[in-house]
Design a protein around this motif. Structure first.
Motif, PDB file in Angstrom:
ATOM      1  N   UNK A  85       0.803  -1.221   0.000  1.00  0.00           N
ATOM      2  CA  UNK A  85       0.000   0.000   0.000  1.00  0.00           C
ATOM      3  C   UNK A  85       0.840   1.277   0.000  1.00  0.00           C
ATOM      4  N   UNK A  86       2.167   1.144  -0.142  1.00  0.00           N
ATOM      5  CA  UNK A  86       3.048   2.315  -0.160  1.00  0.00           C
ATOM      6  C   UNK A  86       3.995   2.264  -1.358  1.00  0.00           C
ATOM      7  N   UNK A  87       3.443   1.899  -2.503  1.00  0.00           N
ATOM      8  CA  UNK A  87       4.235   1.805  -3.727  1.00  0.00           C
ATOM      9  C   UNK A  87       4.138   3.121  -4.494  1.00  0.00           C
ATOM     10  N   UNK A  88       5.244   3.781  -4.760  1.00  0.00           N
ATOM     11  CA  UNK A  88       5.177   5.007  -5.565  1.00  0.00           C
ATOM     12  C   UNK A  88       4.476   4.749  -6.899  1.00  0.00           C
ATOM     13  N   UNK A  89       3.719   5.720  -7.363  1.00  0.00           N
ATOM     14  CA  UNK A  89       2.913   5.562  -8.573  1.00  0.00           C
ATOM     15  C   UNK A  89       3.774   5.226  -9.788  1.00  0.00           C
ATOM     16  N   UNK A 116       9.964   0.689  -6.194  1.00  0.00           N
ATOM     17  CA  UNK A 116       9.696   1.547  -7.353  1.00  0.00           C
ATOM     18  C   UNK A 116      10.490   2.826  -7.133  1.00  0.00           C
ATOM     19  N   UNK A 117      11.484   3.060  -7.964  1.00  0.00           N
ATOM     20  CA  UNK A 117      12.363   4.209  -7.802  1.00  0.00           C
ATOM     21  C   UNK A 117      11.617   5.506  -8.129  1.00  0.00           C
ATOM     22  N   UNK A 118      11.965   6.587  -7.446  1.00  0.00           N
ATOM     23  CA  UNK A 118      11.286   7.874  -7.640  1.00  0.00           C
ATOM     24  C   UNK A 118      12.283   8.899  -8.172  1.00  0.00           C
ATOM     25  N   UNK A 119      12.131   9.310  -9.428  1.00  0.00           N
ATOM     26  CA  UNK A 119      13.075  10.272 -10.017  1.00  0.00           C
ATOM     27  C   UNK A 119      13.215  11.550  -9.200  1.00  0.00           C
ATOM     28  N   UNK A 120      14.458  11.998  -9.086  1.00  0.00           N
ATOM     29  CA  UNK A 120      14.818  13.265  -8.435  1.00  0.00           C
ATOM     30  C   UNK A 120      14.544  13.290  -6.933  1.00  0.00           C
ATOM     31  N   UNK A 121      14.187  12.164  -6.358  1.00  0.00           N
ATOM     32  CA  UNK A 121      13.997  12.106  -4.908  1.00  0.00           C
ATOM     33  C   UNK A 121      15.359  11.902  -4.234  1.00  0.00           C
ATOM     34  N   UNK A 137      13.788   2.684 -13.302  1.00  0.00           N
ATOM     35  CA  UNK A 137      12.439   2.491 -12.774  1.00  0.00           C
ATOM     36  C   UNK A 137      12.380   1.645 -11.507  1.00  0.00           C
ATOM     37  N   UNK A 138      13.208   0.603 -11.434  1.00  0.00           N
ATOM     38  CA  UNK A 138      13.111  -0.337 -10.314  1.00  0.00           C
ATOM     39  C   UNK A 138      14.494  -0.727  -9.793  1.00  0.00           C
ATOM     40  N   UNK A 142      18.361  -9.126  -4.644  1.00  0.00           N
ATOM     41  CA  UNK A 142      18.134 -10.540  -4.886  1.00  0.00           C
ATOM     42  C   UNK A 142      18.424 -11.347  -3.630  1.00  0.00           C
ATOM     43  N   UNK A 143      17.970 -12.577  -3.616  1.00  0.00           N
ATOM     44  CA  UNK A 143      18.154 -13.423  -2.438  1.00  0.00           C
ATOM     45  C   UNK A 143      19.619 -13.739  -2.172  1.00  0.00           C
ATOM     46  N   UNK A 144      20.465 -13.599  -3.196  1.00  0.00           N
ATOM     47  CA  UNK A 144      21.898 -13.853  -2.999  1.00  0.00           C
ATOM     48  C   UNK A 144      22.672 -12.578  -2.671  1.00  0.00           C
ATOM     49  N   UNK A 145      21.947 -11.456  -2.475  1.00  0.00           N
ATOM     50  CA  UNK A 145      22.586 -10.213  -2.071  1.00  0.00           C
ATOM     51  C   UNK A 145      22.920  -9.261  -3.200  1.00  0.00           C
ATOM     52  N   UNK A 146      22.837  -9.710  -4.440  1.00  0.00           N
ATOM     53  CA  UNK A 146      23.120  -8.820  -5.559  1.00  0.00           C
ATOM     54  C   UNK A 146      21.991  -7.801  -5.735  1.00  0.00           C
ATOM     55  N   UNK A 147      22.319  -6.695  -6.395  1.00  0.00           N
ATOM     56  CA  UNK A 147      21.339  -5.652  -6.684  1.00  0.00           C
ATOM     57  C   UNK A 147      21.000  -5.695  -8.171  1.00  0.00           C
ATOM     58  N   UNK A 148      19.717  -5.771  -8.468  1.00  0.00           N
ATOM     59  CA  UNK A 148      19.234  -5.748  -9.847  1.00  0.00           C
ATOM     60  C   UNK A 148      18.545  -4.414 -10.102  1.00  0.00           C
ATOM     61  N   UNK A 149      19.018  -3.695 -11.101  1.00  0.00           N
ATOM     62  CA  UNK A 149      18.433  -2.410 -11.483  1.00  0.00           C
ATOM     63  C   UNK A 149      17.757  -2.588 -12.841  1.00  0.00           C
TER      64      UNK A 149
END
Length: 204
Positions: A85-89, A116-121, A137-138, A142-149
């Protein structure tokens, strides 16, 4: 202008505001080209050695995007970091392609949580471009600790002027991350793979 072109000073005075605007535009163009050159040499030249650190960069936090406009659709996401219920639009329609991309990300077993990434925030994840900052955008852990952009590009944007620049800086960030980061420019279909297939191919 009064010399080589022999334009009377009185005529120039009558056009001083348009001339001032043109001079300002010319200076801005020169500065932009210089920034582009520095950007390319610093990051993409053969001798460039860009480095990134995960120690003092982007962090997932419960209150990171408090107060921004939120998604009000009916779909219940299960892995969004700040809750369903707190997902940026999302950009575009509530049932659009970006929302579908988020659903695919949410469904991956390899994803621990995502935002959900927020531009300019101030709390947003960003990568540098020649003219400023690129906010994908996102961002997912991951479960293995890596970051997926993930940056999603609709069909009408895949050939946009800035798409190649974003793809290039994303790939460079991934390469410089030492296997800690992954970057995906997702599209509706790529080589027979839908968005979920592209994500799976990236994380596995």
């Amino acid at each position: 202008l009064t010399g080589p072109r022999n334009i009377p000073l009185s005529a120039l005075m009558q056009c001083k505001y348009p001339l001032a605007r043109k001079v300002k535009e010319r200076i801005a163009d020169i500065r932009a080209k210089e920034r582009e050159g520095v950007y390319q040499r610093s990051l993409f030249a053969p001798e460039a050695k860009p480095e990134i650190s995960f120690d003092n960069g982007f962090v997932f936090a419960d209150d990171m995007f408090v107060g921004v406009r939120t998604y009000r659709g009916s779909y219940r996401f299960s892995k969004h970091f700040t809750g369903w219920d707190q997902i940026p639009a999302f950009d575009g329609a509530d049932d659009g392609e970006e929302l579908n991309c988020a659903k695919m990300l949410d469904s991956l077993p390899e994803v621990k949580h995502w935002i959900r990434n927020v531009p300019r925030h101030p709390s947003a994840f960003w990568l540098p471009t020649a003219s400023g900052k690129f906010y994908p955008d996102f961002v997912a852990e991951l479960t293995d600790g890596r970051i997926l952009v993930v940056e999603y590009k609709g069909a009408h944007l895949t050939d946009a002027a800035d798409t190649d620049e974003k793809r290039a800086i994303g790939a460079l960030w991934e390469k410089a991350s030492g296997s800690k980061g992954l970057f995906l420019m997702a599209e509706k279909q790529v080589d027979g793979k839908d968005v979920r297939g592209q994500m799976l191919a990236k994380v596995r």
